[in-house]
Design a protein around this motif. Structure first.
Motif, PDB file in Angstrom:
ATOM      1  N   VAL A  46       0.912  -1.072  -0.053  1.00  0.00           N
ATOM      2  CA  VAL A  46       0.094   0.076   0.109  1.00  0.00           C
ATOM      3  C   VAL A  46       1.002   1.004  -0.011  1.00  0.00           C
ATOM      4  CG1 VAL A  46      -1.673   1.554   1.343  1.00  0.00           C
ATOM      5  CG2 VAL A  46      -2.041  -1.108   1.060  1.00  0.00           C
ATOM      6  N   ARG A  47       2.017   1.228   0.736  1.00  0.00           N
ATOM      7  CA  ARG A  47       2.762   2.343   0.624  1.00  0.00           C
ATOM      8  C   ARG A  47       3.500   2.682  -0.446  1.00  0.00           C
ATOM      9  NH1 ARG A  47       8.023   2.170   1.033  1.00  0.00           N
ATOM     10  NH2 ARG A  47       7.901   0.132   1.952  1.00  0.00           N
ATOM     11  N   ARG A  48       4.020   1.624  -1.179  1.00  0.00           N
ATOM     12  CA  ARG A  48       4.713   1.802  -2.456  1.00  0.00           C
ATOM     13  C   ARG A  48       3.384   2.213  -3.429  1.00  0.00           C
ATOM     14  NH1 ARG A  48       7.140  -3.221  -0.946  1.00  0.00           N
ATOM     15  NH2 ARG A  48       6.008  -4.359  -2.641  1.00  0.00           N
ATOM     16  N   LYS A  49       2.319   1.739  -3.437  1.00  0.00           N
ATOM     17  CA  LYS A  49       1.405   2.056  -4.495  1.00  0.00           C
ATOM     18  C   LYS A  49       1.177   3.628  -4.290  1.00  0.00           C
ATOM     19  CE  LYS A  49      -3.533   1.786  -5.239  1.00  0.00           C
ATOM     20  NZ  LYS A  49      -4.705   1.744  -4.543  1.00  0.00           N
ATOM     21  N   ASN A  50       1.074   4.255  -2.793  1.00  0.00           N
ATOM     22  CA  ASN A  50       0.832   5.541  -2.573  1.00  0.00           C
ATOM     23  C   ASN A  50       1.853   6.372  -2.973  1.00  0.00           C
ATOM     24  OD1 ASN A  50      -1.812   4.812  -1.491  1.00  0.00           O
ATOM     25  ND2 ASN A  50      -1.081   4.778   0.410  1.00  0.00           N
ATOM     26  N   GLU A  51       3.130   5.815  -2.822  1.00  0.00           N
ATOM     27  CA  GLU A  51       4.265   6.841  -3.370  1.00  0.00           C
ATOM     28  C   GLU A  51       4.420   6.745  -4.782  1.00  0.00           C
ATOM     29  OE1 GLU A  51       7.363   4.497  -1.569  1.00  0.00           O
ATOM     30  OE2 GLU A  51       7.513   5.518   0.406  1.00  0.00           O
ATOM     31  N   LYS A  52       4.059   5.780  -5.328  1.00  0.00           N
ATOM     32  CA  LYS A  52       3.941   5.825  -6.936  1.00  0.00           C
ATOM     33  C   LYS A  52       2.897   6.866  -7.415  1.00  0.00           C
ATOM     34  CE  LYS A  52       3.447   2.915 -11.140  1.00  0.00           C
ATOM     35  NZ  LYS A  52       3.221   1.556 -11.371  1.00  0.00           N
ATOM     36  N   ALA A  53       1.859   6.701  -6.871  1.00  0.00           N
ATOM     37  CA  ALA A  53       0.749   7.663  -7.222  1.00  0.00           C
ATOM     38  C   ALA A  53       1.017   9.150  -6.917  1.00  0.00           C
ATOM     39  CB  ALA A  53      -0.608   7.204  -6.376  1.00  0.00           C
ATOM     40  N   ALA A  54       1.768   9.288  -5.913  1.00  0.00           N
ATOM     41  CA  ALA A  54       2.264  10.729  -5.757  1.00  0.00           C
ATOM     42  C   ALA A  54       3.352  11.068  -6.563  1.00  0.00           C
ATOM     43  CB  ALA A  54       2.805  10.722  -4.269  1.00  0.00           C
ATOM     44  N   ARG A  55       4.156  10.511  -7.010  1.00  0.00           N
ATOM     45  CA  ARG A  55       5.003  10.852  -7.935  1.00  0.00           C
ATOM     46  C   ARG A  55       4.689  11.136  -9.277  1.00  0.00           C
ATOM     47  NH1 ARG A  55       7.963   6.328  -6.277  1.00  0.00           N
ATOM     48  NH2 ARG A  55       7.352   4.993  -7.936  1.00  0.00           N
ATOM     49  N   LEU A  56       3.657  10.241  -9.753  1.00  0.00           N
ATOM     50  CA  LEU A  56       2.852  10.595 -10.923  1.00  0.00           C
ATOM     51  C   LEU A  56       1.891  11.565 -10.955  1.00  0.00           C
ATOM     52  CD1 LEU A  56       2.274   6.857 -11.862  1.00  0.00           C
ATOM     53  CD2 LEU A  56       4.049   8.412 -12.749  1.00  0.00           C
ATOM     54  N   GLY A  57       1.552  11.969  -9.869  1.00  0.00           N
ATOM     55  CA  GLY A  57       0.765  13.235  -9.975  1.00  0.00           C
ATOM     56  C   GLY A  57      -0.909  12.764  -9.734  1.00  0.00           C
TER      57      GLY A  57
END
Length: 153
Positions: free
Chosen positions: A142-153
């Motif tokens: 979940v953390r990695r998914k959220n980090e990826k979503a934050a990077r992609l905007g």
């Protein structure tokens, strides 16, 4: 935050779960609405449970226990076999899976994910240690998914 003789004391806010426990206790001991409000006034000075904090919650619950209230939370977990995942662990796994799949994940998908990673094929049959490992893995996903979503905007 409250202050007492120049010392700051953190008072923990109550959650919906706390208010639910109070209502269950009230019902279990057969307390009338009037008696319930009088109990709250005695401990908080107000006739609403919203005025409770962690200290007054404990006092109110002690009063309910003195009147015969017995929580069944431990009994539910005790009914499970020793060493198996607790109800709280199973709820946490379900919640993390829902977070990871944005609420679209099916139980079959979770079972497939579990089997693929060697956790077994059913949350209900998990050992406690395996459940802890699985929760840690899901938290990381979940953390990695959220980090990826934050990077992609």
């Amino acid at each position: 935050m409250q202050t007492q003789k120049g010392v700051r004391i953190m008072v923990q806010a109550l959650t919906a779960k706390h208010f639910g426990i109070i209502q269950v206790a009230k019902k279990q001991v057969g307390m009338s609405e009037g008696d319930y409000r009088a109990l709250l006034v005695r401990h908080t000075g107000q006739d609403t449970a919203k005025a409770l904090n962690s200290d007054t919650f404990k006092k109110v619950m002690a009063h309910f226990e003195a009147m015969g209230f017995r929580s069944t939370a431990r009994q539910k977990d005790a009914a499970r076999k020793p060493g198996k995942a607790s109800q709280a662990q199973m709820r946490k796994i379900d919640q993390l899976w829902a977070d990871f799949t944005d609420g679209t994940g099916m139980e079959a998908g979770l079972r497939h994910w579990m089997e693929k990673r060697g956790y077994g094929n059913s949350v209900g049959w998990l050992e406690g240690d395996t459940a802890r490992k699985m929760i840690a893995a899901l938290i990381n996903m979940v953390r990695r998914k959220n980090e990826k979503a934050a990077r992609l905007g």
